[in-house]
Design a protein around this motif. Structure first.
Motif, PDB file in Angstrom:
ATOM      1  N   GLU A 156     -32.838  38.285 108.844  1.00 53.97           N
ATOM      2  CA  GLU A 156     -32.544  36.923 109.325  1.00 53.97           C
ATOM      3  C   GLU A 156     -31.688  36.922 110.586  1.00 53.97           C
ATOM      4  OE1 GLU A 156     -29.013  38.137 106.913  1.00 53.97           O
ATOM      5  OE2 GLU A 156     -31.190  38.412 106.800  1.00 53.97           O
ATOM      6  N   MET A 157     -31.088  38.057 110.930  1.00 52.86           N
ATOM      7  CA  MET A 157     -30.216  38.128 112.099  1.00 52.86           C
ATOM      8  C   MET A 157     -31.028  38.284 113.379  1.00 52.86           C
ATOM      9  SD  MET A 157     -26.935  40.487 111.046  1.00 52.86           S
ATOM     10  CE  MET A 157     -25.772  39.979 109.793  1.00 52.86           C
ATOM     11  N   SER A 158     -30.438  37.862 114.476  1.00 52.82           N
ATOM     12  CA  SER A 158     -31.090  37.973 115.781  1.00 52.82           C
ATOM     13  C   SER A 158     -30.898  39.383 116.347  1.00 52.82           C
ATOM     14  CB  SER A 158     -30.484  36.949 116.745  1.00 52.82           C
ATOM     15  OG  SER A 158     -29.129  37.296 117.038  1.00 52.82           O
ATOM     16  N   PRO A 159     -31.744  39.785 117.310  1.00 56.96           N
ATOM     17  CA  PRO A 159     -31.559  41.085 117.967  1.00 56.96           C
ATOM     18  C   PRO A 159     -30.166  41.234 118.585  1.00 56.96           C
ATOM     19  CG  PRO A 159     -33.720  40.204 118.497  1.00 56.96           C
ATOM     20  CD  PRO A 159     -32.983  39.127 117.754  1.00 56.96           C
ATOM     21  N   ARG A 160     -29.613  40.126 119.086  1.00 54.19           N
ATOM     22  CA  ARG A 160     -28.272  40.179 119.671  1.00 54.19           C
ATOM     23  C   ARG A 160     -27.231  40.530 118.605  1.00 54.19           C
ATOM     24  NH1 ARG A 160     -26.116  35.285 123.339  1.00 54.19           N
ATOM     25  NH2 ARG A 160     -27.758  36.190 124.662  1.00 54.19           N
TER      26      ARG A 160
END
Length: 297
Positions: free
Chosen positions: A65-69
């Protein structure tokens, strides 16, 4: 000795000499500076290694669920922590001495003392979080004889050096494997303490849910606990800031609370505990080993 093994030994020897030189240089510096420089080195060199790609895949599996950033930030901080751990080896002996005791906070000491006061053996489990080498210092907080099960480096020269750095004898440090298993059982039969890190990839063991996916998990801790009716004590290690740490002995799992469980249920409870610790501070876990080798990203 074959030519191949001779070449490997020569390579190991020179690798060890470089390692010794770096550790010696860092030992001449103040502890805080050593740790700080280790963080810089980890951030700079870590992303260039093959392990970085493994870590990226692990983060996608664990936190889809986390972004690449967000993944990138966790990885950068994790390399920082890893670099600090590596250079802090140069001062590991000092961290167990009186003048450095304020660097390590202890919570839940009463849980360790409660189990130590009984004649029965017990098992402490921990993960590769913060500076995981600090977990070994917990053996100094009890009069019970304890042993730590560990995986020695492939380079036997470096393995011998780490024995000296940890300031622990070969009866306290038990290498994984058949010979180590015999020593571990011996320690349990002597009503001692067994410390085990159980968060790394295993080629054998049991497939147990970890972050929603099956991961091969070593089952020795569950089988020993059931057979010898051992309480299980979770030990969480954290890096607070710089070269300062916290050890937390959580509520012990007494035998009566799990005696009707099978090994799979015990391992699932262990993995859920590790998940909780990692989710709290994902930047402090060792993401760089292939925990889910059968999952392609």
């Amino acid at each position: 000795m074959t030519i191949i093994s001779m070449k490997k030994n020569i390579l190991y020897f020179f690798q060890a000499q470089i390692t010794y030189a770096f550790l010696f240089m860092f030992s001449l510096l103040p502890i805080n500076l050593t740790s700080y420089l280790g963080g810089i080195i980890g951030r700079a060199v870590g992303p260039l290694s093959k392990a970085h790609k493994i870590a990226q895949n692990n983060l996608i599996i664990a936190f889809p669920e986390m972004s690449p950033r967000e993944h990138k930030k966790i990885l950068a901080d994790s390399w920082d922590n890893f670099g600090r751990v590596m250079t802090e080896y140069a001062h590991l002996k000092k961290l167990s001495q009186e003048q450095e005791k304020d660097r390590i906070q202890i919570e839940g000491l009463e849980n360790l003392q409660y189990l130590s006061a009984n004649k029965e053996p017990f098992i402490i489990f921990f993960g590769h979080l913060g500076n995981w080498e600090i977990n070994g210092l917990s053996s100094m907080l009890t009069k019970k004889t304890s042993s730590i099960v560990y995986r020695p480096p492939n380079n036997h020269f470096i393995a011998q050096k780490l024995l000296q750095i940890r300031n622990l004898d070969q009866e306290t440090l038990i290498p994984k494997g058949n010979e180590g298993a015999i020593k571990a059982i011996k320690r349990i039969k002597e009503n001692g303490i067994l410390l085990m890190a159980i968060d790394q990839k295993m080629n054998n063991g049991l497939p147990i849910n970890f972050f929603g996916k099956e991961a091969m998990t070593g089952d020795a801790i569950a089988r020993i606990a059931l057979r010898y009716k051992c309480p299980i004590l979770p030990l969480r290690s954290q890096r607070l800031n710089g070269c300062n740490f916290k050890l937390t002995f959580e509520q012990p799992w007494l035998y009566d609370t799990y005696k009707k469980d099978n090994p799979e249920n015990i391992l699932l409870k262990i993995n859920k505990t590790l998940e909780r610790w990692i989710k709290d501070e994902p930047n402090q876990w060792l993401w760089f080993h292939n925990r889910w080798p059968k999952i392609n990203i």
